[in-house]
Design a protein around this motif. Structure first.
Motif, mmCIF file in Angstrom:
data_model
loop_
_atom_site.group_PDB
_atom_site.id
_atom_site.type_symbol
_atom_site.label_atom_id
_atom_site.label_comp_id
_atom_site.label_asym_id
_atom_site.label_seq_id
_atom_site.Cartn_x
_atom_site.Cartn_y
_atom_site.Cartn_z
ATOM 1 N N UNK A 194 43.838 31.964 41.193
ATOM 2 C CA UNK A 194 44.789 32.947 40.639
ATOM 3 C C UNK A 194 44.094 34.279 40.395
ATOM 4 N N UNK A 195 42.900 34.230 39.803
ATOM 5 C CA UNK A 195 42.144 35.466 39.549
ATOM 6 C C UNK A 195 41.834 36.169 40.858
ATOM 7 N N UNK A 196 41.441 35.415 41.861
ATOM 8 C CA UNK A 196 41.115 36.003 43.164
ATOM 9 C C UNK A 196 42.333 36.652 43.814
ATOM 10 N N UNK A 197 43.483 35.996 43.771
ATOM 11 C CA UNK A 197 44.702 36.564 44.363
ATOM 12 C C UNK A 197 45.142 37.836 43.644
ATOM 13 N N UNK A 198 45.134 37.797 42.324
ATOM 14 C CA UNK A 198 45.551 38.977 41.558
ATOM 15 C C UNK A 198 44.570 40.127 41.778
ATOM 16 N N UNK A 199 43.276 39.833 41.739
ATOM 17 C CA UNK A 199 42.268 40.878 41.950
ATOM 18 C C UNK A 199 42.386 41.478 43.351
ATOM 19 N N UNK A 200 42.625 40.638 44.348
ATOM 20 C CA UNK A 200 42.780 41.136 45.716
ATOM 21 C C UNK A 200 43.984 42.074 45.829
ATOM 22 N N UNK B 203 45.496 43.779 43.405
ATOM 23 C CA UNK B 203 45.272 45.010 42.627
ATOM 24 C C UNK B 203 44.285 45.932 43.349
ATOM 25 N N UNK B 204 43.184 45.367 43.843
ATOM 26 C CA UNK B 204 42.190 46.196 44.524
ATOM 27 C C UNK B 204 42.709 46.729 45.861
ATOM 28 N N UNK B 205 43.621 46.012 46.493
ATOM 29 C CA UNK B 205 44.227 46.492 47.741
ATOM 30 C C UNK B 205 45.132 47.702 47.473
ATOM 31 N N UNK B 206 45.882 47.637 46.381
ATOM 32 C CA UNK B 206 46.814 48.709 46.050
ATOM 33 C C UNK B 206 46.177 49.859 45.281
ATOM 34 N N UNK C 183 38.669 48.523 37.229
ATOM 35 C CA UNK C 183 37.369 47.879 37.442
ATOM 36 C C UNK C 183 36.901 47.189 36.162
ATOM 37 N N UNK C 184 37.077 47.848 35.010
ATOM 38 C CA UNK C 184 36.700 47.221 33.737
ATOM 39 C C UNK C 184 37.545 45.982 33.459
ATOM 40 N N UNK C 185 38.826 46.021 33.798
ATOM 41 C CA UNK C 185 39.703 44.868 33.588
ATOM 42 C C UNK C 185 39.243 43.677 34.419
ATOM 43 N N UNK C 186 38.751 43.944 35.617
ATOM 44 C CA UNK C 186 38.244 42.887 36.490
ATOM 45 C C UNK C 186 37.105 42.131 35.798
ATOM 46 N N UNK C 187 36.148 42.866 35.239
ATOM 47 C CA UNK C 187 35.034 42.232 34.544
ATOM 48 C C UNK C 187 35.470 41.616 33.219
#
Length: 76
Positions: A22-28, A30-33, A57-61
């Motif tokens: 789930x984290x990977x899909x959401x991060x992908x 968000x980072x794509x858009x 970027x901070x939210x990702x970490x």
């Protein structure tokens, strides 16, 4: 070590895999858009676009920090 111990470990592994997916899909997503959103916000204000990029970027970490904290508490 009983059968319940194996089931719990399997469940923990499955839970971790689902959370990571789930984290990977959401991060992908968000980072794509993110570049398009930054450019759009940059037309309003360069500071706004920069601030959004920094927050993403901070939210990702932050998500991984929260996950590690949750795991540490759960192990006690």
């Amino acid at each position: 070590m009983g059968i319940g111990d194996l089931t719990d470990k399997k469940s923990d592994t499955r839970s971790a895999a689902i959370a990571a997916g789930v984290i990977l899909l959401v991060a992908t997503a968000v980072l794509y858009l993110m570049p398009n959103v930054i450019v759009w916000l940059g037309t309003i204000s360069p500071w706004l676009g920069t601030g959004f990029g920094v927050l993403v970027i901070l939210a990702f970490f932050f998500v991984f920090w929260l996950r590690a904290r949750y795991q540490r508490r759960r192990e006690r």
